[in-house]
Design an enzyme around this catalytic site. Structure first.
Site, PDB file in Angstrom:
ATOM      1  N   HIS A 129      -1.733  31.533  10.214  1.00 40.34           N
ATOM      2  CA  HIS A 129      -2.776  32.546  10.413  1.00 40.34           C
ATOM      3  C   HIS A 129      -4.122  31.853  10.591  1.00 40.34           C
ATOM      4  O   HIS A 129      -4.166  30.618  10.716  1.00 40.34           O
ATOM      5  CB  HIS A 129      -2.787  33.560   9.256  1.00 40.34           C
ATOM      6  N   HIS A 145      -4.961  28.529   8.775  1.00 38.15           N
ATOM      7  CA  HIS A 145      -4.355  27.302   9.302  1.00 38.15           C
ATOM      8  C   HIS A 145      -5.055  26.869  10.586  1.00 38.15           C
ATOM      9  O   HIS A 145      -5.322  25.695  10.810  1.00 38.15           O
ATOM     10  CB  HIS A 145      -2.860  27.529   9.568  1.00 38.15           C
ATOM     11  N   CYS A 195       7.049  26.160  -9.934  1.00 42.62           N
ATOM     12  CA  CYS A 195       6.758  27.254  -8.987  1.00 42.62           C
ATOM     13  C   CYS A 195       7.178  26.776  -7.599  1.00 42.62           C
ATOM     14  O   CYS A 195       6.589  25.834  -7.064  1.00 42.62           O
ATOM     15  CB  CYS A 195       5.273  27.615  -8.986  1.00 42.62           C
ATOM     16  N   CYS A 200       4.441  26.976  -4.809  1.00 38.25           N
ATOM     17  CA  CYS A 200       3.429  25.923  -4.946  1.00 38.25           C
ATOM     18  C   CYS A 200       4.082  24.550  -4.840  1.00 38.25           C
ATOM     19  O   CYS A 200       3.385  23.552  -4.664  1.00 38.25           O
ATOM     20  CB  CYS A 200       2.741  25.957  -6.302  1.00 38.25           C
ATOM     21  N   CYS A 228       3.692  32.612 -11.867  1.00 38.93           N
ATOM     22  CA  CYS A 228       2.665  31.734 -11.299  1.00 38.93           C
ATOM     23  C   CYS A 228       1.355  32.518 -11.162  1.00 38.93           C
ATOM     24  O   CYS A 228       1.354  33.654 -10.699  1.00 38.93           O
ATOM     25  CB  CYS A 228       3.131  31.248  -9.929  1.00 38.93           C
ATOM     26  N   HIS A 269       0.830  32.923  -7.224  1.00 41.13           N
ATOM     27  CA  HIS A 269       1.765  33.741  -6.444  1.00 41.13           C
ATOM     28  C   HIS A 269       2.274  34.969  -7.177  1.00 41.13           C
ATOM     29  O   HIS A 269       2.893  35.845  -6.571  1.00 41.13           O
ATOM     30  CB  HIS A 269       2.948  32.886  -5.990  1.00 41.13           C
ATOM     31  N   LYS A 280      -8.791  36.333  -1.058  1.00 39.32           N
ATOM     32  CA  LYS A 280      -8.145  35.271  -0.281  1.00 39.32           C
ATOM     33  C   LYS A 280      -7.118  35.880   0.664  1.00 39.32           C
ATOM     34  O   LYS A 280      -6.476  36.873   0.322  1.00 39.32           O
ATOM     35  CB  LYS A 280      -7.452  34.310  -1.266  1.00 39.32           C
ATOM     36  N   LYS A 299      -0.271  36.794   2.865  1.00 41.63           N
ATOM     37  CA  LYS A 299       0.714  37.677   3.498  1.00 41.63           C
ATOM     38  C   LYS A 299       0.985  38.875   2.582  1.00 41.63           C
ATOM     39  O   LYS A 299       1.148  39.995   3.033  1.00 41.63           O
ATOM     40  CB  LYS A 299       2.023  36.918   3.731  1.00 41.63           C
TER      41      LYS A 299
HETATM   42  N1  MSP Z   1       2.330  21.669   3.308  1.00 46.21           N
HETATM   43  C1  MSP Z   1       1.185  21.629   2.500  1.00 46.21           C
HETATM   44  C2  MSP Z   1       0.254  20.535   2.945  1.00 46.21           C
HETATM   45  C3  MSP Z   1       0.849  19.178   2.994  1.00 46.21           C
HETATM   46  S1  MSP Z   1      -0.282  18.026   3.607  1.00 46.21           S
HETATM   47  C4  MSP Z   1       0.411  16.551   3.339  1.00 46.21           C
HETATM   48  C5  MSP Z   1       0.439  22.967   2.568  1.00 46.21           C
HETATM   49  N2  MSP Z   1       0.692  23.723   3.613  1.00 46.21           N
HETATM   50  S2  MSP Z   1       0.046  25.179   3.889  1.00 46.21           S
HETATM   51  O1  MSP Z   1       0.789  25.721   4.994  1.00 46.21           O
HETATM   52  O2  MSP Z   1       0.007  25.953   2.707  1.00 46.21           O
HETATM   53  O3  MSP Z   1      -1.382  24.914   4.422  1.00 46.21           O
HETATM   54  C6  MSP Z   1      -2.482  24.797   3.562  1.00 46.21           C
HETATM   55  C7  MSP Z   1      -3.721  24.559   4.390  1.00 46.21           C
HETATM   56  O4  MSP Z   1      -3.900  25.599   5.369  1.00 46.21           O
HETATM   57  C8  MSP Z   1      -5.010  24.593   3.615  1.00 46.21           C
HETATM   58  O5  MSP Z   1      -5.264  23.397   2.952  1.00 46.21           O
HETATM   59  C9  MSP Z   1      -5.997  24.850   4.710  1.00 46.21           C
HETATM   60  O6  MSP Z   1      -6.164  23.675   5.455  1.00 46.21           O
HETATM   61  C10 MSP Z   1      -5.261  25.883   5.537  1.00 46.21           C
HETATM   62  N3  MSP Z   1      -5.504  27.237   5.046  1.00 46.21           N
HETATM   63  C11 MSP Z   1      -4.559  28.128   4.625  1.00 46.21           C
HETATM   64  N4  MSP Z   1      -5.178  29.305   4.274  1.00 46.21           N
HETATM   65  C12 MSP Z   1      -6.497  29.188   4.441  1.00 46.21           C
HETATM   66  C13 MSP Z   1      -7.597  30.056   4.327  1.00 46.21           C
HETATM   67  N5  MSP Z   1      -7.490  31.298   3.921  1.00 46.21           N
HETATM   68  N6  MSP Z   1      -8.811  29.564   4.691  1.00 46.21           N
HETATM   69  C14 MSP Z   1      -8.985  28.284   5.186  1.00 46.21           C
HETATM   70  N7  MSP Z   1      -7.976  27.455   5.295  1.00 46.21           N
HETATM   71  C15 MSP Z   1      -6.733  27.829   4.864  1.00 46.21           C
HETATM   72  O7  MSP Z   1      -0.344  23.239   1.688  1.00 46.21           O
END
Ligand code: MSP
Length: 680
Positions: free
Chosen positions: A18, A21, A137, A140, A161, A164, A317, A320
């Site tokens: 989303h 990311h 978790c 996480c 958690c 979550h 925040k 989903k």
């Molecule tokens: N797979 C792990 C990361 C491993 S890195 C070696 C992970 N993945 S995640 O799919 O949960 O992605 C987390 C990252 O997505 C956050 O650190 C950020 O970069 C981005 N974001 C996810 N949601 C976000 C927001 N609501 N706002 C800004 N960035 C966000 O954690």
């Protein structure tokens, strides 16, 4: 030659991405482009984190294998990165890293072996085998300590958690441990390097966390508990902890532990990296990762930079579960990519949380882009078209015309405006270097405002009426055009498509993406240049219309279709039975409602045959006909034609059907595919 390596986190391959990311990718892409623009050889990594219990569970739920689940999410990611111009083809990332790549297995195993052989700064084995018991978790992918979970209401129930709100798993098993507790001093020493962790406030949080004492980290799970992962070298009964696996992607991607990758990219050449991530996963990057690297004797990252999170207009925040995520399909449908990029960088003060609302995006796009930069570009070029025969005027005012120019109030000395713009450029670069993107953009927009004012004060439309003011008019328009040239170079990393388009309209050769903004010199815009066709770059958005389109159910991308297996397959067929069904890719050429048949749509579908087919589909209550036009669908091509409501239906559209009313969701493709291709 200077090199630069930047990474985003690799995203979990269990759910579709989303806005959050996308944001990290946009920021990393912008930084990568600005480095490339300055002649620095840059490597930009993004990708997916594909192992672990979460992926296993998501796959199970969807009736897929973990690899199929990962492939499915990756194909969506790739479609999105292409649509948003973030892929290699559009000058974005250099690698879409996947932890299921064989070279990664090799690299991460090498890293493990090195650490397993190492001694800690206190002379202990860096990895040891022990026993772990704790609350884990899965979402996480972390064990939770007492202050990190919610105690259960009823005795005997598992705690939940805090993030979550889902029950934790009690895990008690043999595990390898990384002796993190021996690395506190080494880590604190590493944090002393200025700007190692940014922003400073976050660095302080990390420092106090480490000062508070570190516990050893369980870095493996029994294969019987988590099988989807990299086996521990020499002990395949264990699977590596997913974060150990995931973090090491940053080095395996560029060649650590694999000669072929080393030759293709170069660990020696590009390491150390700047790691960019959301503050949610800073601890993994700022504590665990450097500790692993210290243990392996590998140089630490160049910098670890955490950004804030996008929250909804109510400050919650995005998640989903709350249903408040900003979907990429919707964004892409209603907004230009560069407007989204601009908004992301302008609206969020880098490092702090930012609120996302579609209204804000529309407002910013209209005020800063359509009325601001876009209008400055089109008004300047339109006047050059009209008053200067579509050629950039000279901009110089001769001695004999100086007096005339002075009377109009136009500055006869162009160094005043040039000086202003140079200072703004310097500020822009300084802010940009410090990752203060919103400030940098403010500096750029001070140029827009200054030049707008110059034009409004000079009133070129009046100057054009007076033969004696021809040079004054030329000077004003030259300055405006030269300012636009500078703006396009400065803003290229933020808005690559729009700046390239404006560059072309200015009649310029070359690529603003290859000009170092620090080397810009005032007056290098060649006069006499024929400008290109003037077309508005940022169309104005009608707020009410866009908002209502966004809110219409049509705009929401249907959830990925629920797999048939969810309801249980009841009987089997042979492959030959399946081969009897001729499934083809078709493209909808037209779609219309049929009078007095409120469920049916009449479709014309191109199956790559001489004539399009007529197909009736019972989807009229769920799909607006015009939204289907152009869409690639799946058609049963050898179904016996039959007559319905006076039309012959020559095939059937394939759709999933779910819920009590059997809501149809048309099967479609996430990658390009020619009409008529057969599904097998
Ligand atoms: N797979 C792990 C990361 C491993 S890195 C070696 C992970 N993945 S995640 O799919 O949960 O992605 C987390 C990252 O997505 C956050 O650190 C950020 O970069 C981005 N974001 C996810 N949601 C976000 C927001 N609501 N706002 C800004 N960035 C966000 O954690």
């Amino acid at each position: 030659m200077k090199t630069f390596y930047i990474t985003t986190p690799i995203y979990y391959a269990n759910t579709l991405p989303h806005l959050g990311h996308l944001y990290t990718m946009v920021v990393a892409d912008t930084i990568a482009r600005s480095k490339r623009q300055r002649g620095i050889e840059t490597y930009f990594l993004t990708g997916t984190d594909e192992h672990g219990i979460n992926i296993e569970r998501a796959a199970q739920k969807a009736g897929r294998t973990p690899q199929e689940q990962a492939d499915y999410v990756v194909s969506y990611f790739k479609r999105m990165t292409s649509a948003f111009g973030l892929d290699t083809e559009h000058g974005g990332y250099d690698i879409f890293m996947r932890t299921t790549a064989p070279f990664h297995y090799q690299g991460v195993s090498e890293l493990w072996r090195r650490i397993a052989k190492a001694k800690t700064p206190r002379g202990n084995d860096a990895i040891y085998k022990g026993h772990y018991e704790g609350w884990f978790c899965a979402p996480c992918a972390e064990y939770k300590t007492e202050d990190e979970y919610q105690k259960p209401k009823n005795e005997g129930d598992p705690p939940t958690c805090l993030i979550h709100e889902t029950p934790l798993d009690r895990v008690s098993e043999e595990s390898y441990f990384f002796r993190l507790s021996d690395y506190d001093e080494a880590l604190l020493a590493a944090y002393a390097k200025p700007d190692f962790i940014r922003p400073e406030a976050r660095a302080n949080e990390v420092i106090s966390f480490v000062r508070g004492g570190l516990q050893d980290l369980s870095v493996s799970r029994l294969k019987t508990s988590v099988s989807w992962g990299v086996p521990v070298p020499d002990d395949p009964a264990h699977t590596m902890y997913v974060w150990f696996d995931a973090l090491s992607n940053y080095i395996t991607a560029i060649g650590f532990g694999n000669e072929e990758r080393e030759r293709a990219v170069g660990f020696e050449k590009f390491w150390p990296a700047l790691h960019l991530m959301g503050k949610d996963i800073l601890r993994f990057h700022a504590v665990y990762w450097p500790a692993f690297l210290l243990a392996a004797g590998i140089e630490l990252p160049r910098a670890i930079v955490a950004h804030g999170m996008w929250v909804d207009p109510n400050g919650r925040k995005m998640s989903k579960t709350l249903g408040n995520t900003i979907e990429l399909d919707v964004l892409q449908k209603h907004f230009a990519v560069d407007a989204i990029r601009y908004f992301c960088l302008r609206e969020m003060v880098f490092g702090q949380d930012g609120r996302f609302g579609y209204e804000n995006l529309i407002d910013r796009s209209n005020s800063d882009l359509a009325s601001g930069l876009g209008n400055l570009s089109s008004r300047t070029l339109t006047m050059i078209e009209k008053y200067c025969d579509s050629r950039i005027p000279t901009g110089k005012i001769s001695e004999e015309k100086l007096l005339f120019a002075k009377r109009t109030g136009v500055d006869t000395d162009e160094t005043t405006v040039a000086g202003f713009i140079e200072t703004a450029r310097d500020q822009f670069l300084l802010y940009f270097e410090n990752l203060a993107f919103s400030r940098a953009l403010e500096a750029a927009w001070s140029i827009v405002a200054r030049v707008d004012k110059m034009i409004t004060d000079a009133k070129p439309w009046d100057l054009a009426k007076d033969e004696n003011q021809k040079q004054t008019l030329g000077a004003v328009l030259y300055r405006a055009a030269e300012a636009l040239r500078w703006l396009n170079v400065l803003l290229f990393p933020v808005m690559p498509q729009a700046t390239r388009a404006m560059w072309k309209q200015l009649g310029l050769e070359g690529d603003p993406g290859k000009i170092d903004p620090a080397t810009l010199k005032w007056g290098e815009l060649p006069d006499g240049t024929s400008i290109g066709e003037v077309v508005p770059i940022f169309p104005r958005l009608d707020k009410a219309q866009v908002m209502s389109a966004i809110k219409s159910p049509e705009s929401r991308s249907p959830e990925p279709p629920a797999p048939a297996a969810a309801e249980g397959v009841t009987s089997f067929i042979e492959i030959d039975d399946f081969a009897k069904v001729d499934l083809r890719v078709g493209q909808v050429l037209s779609a219309e409602r049929i009078p007095k048949a409120d469920k049916l749509l009449l479709l014309k579908v191109d199956l790559g045959e001489a004539e399009p087919r007529t197909i009736l589909a019972g989807i009229a209550q769920y799909y607006e006909p015009e939204k289907l036009v152009g869409r690639k669908i799946v058609v049963v091509a050898n179904l016996r034609p039959r007559k319905l409501r006076g039309y012959e239906s020559q095939g059937m559209v394939v759709a999933a059907s779910y819920g009590e009313e059997g809501k149809p969701v048309i099967a479609t493709f996430t990658e390009d595919v020619p009409n008529g291709a057969r599904l097998k």
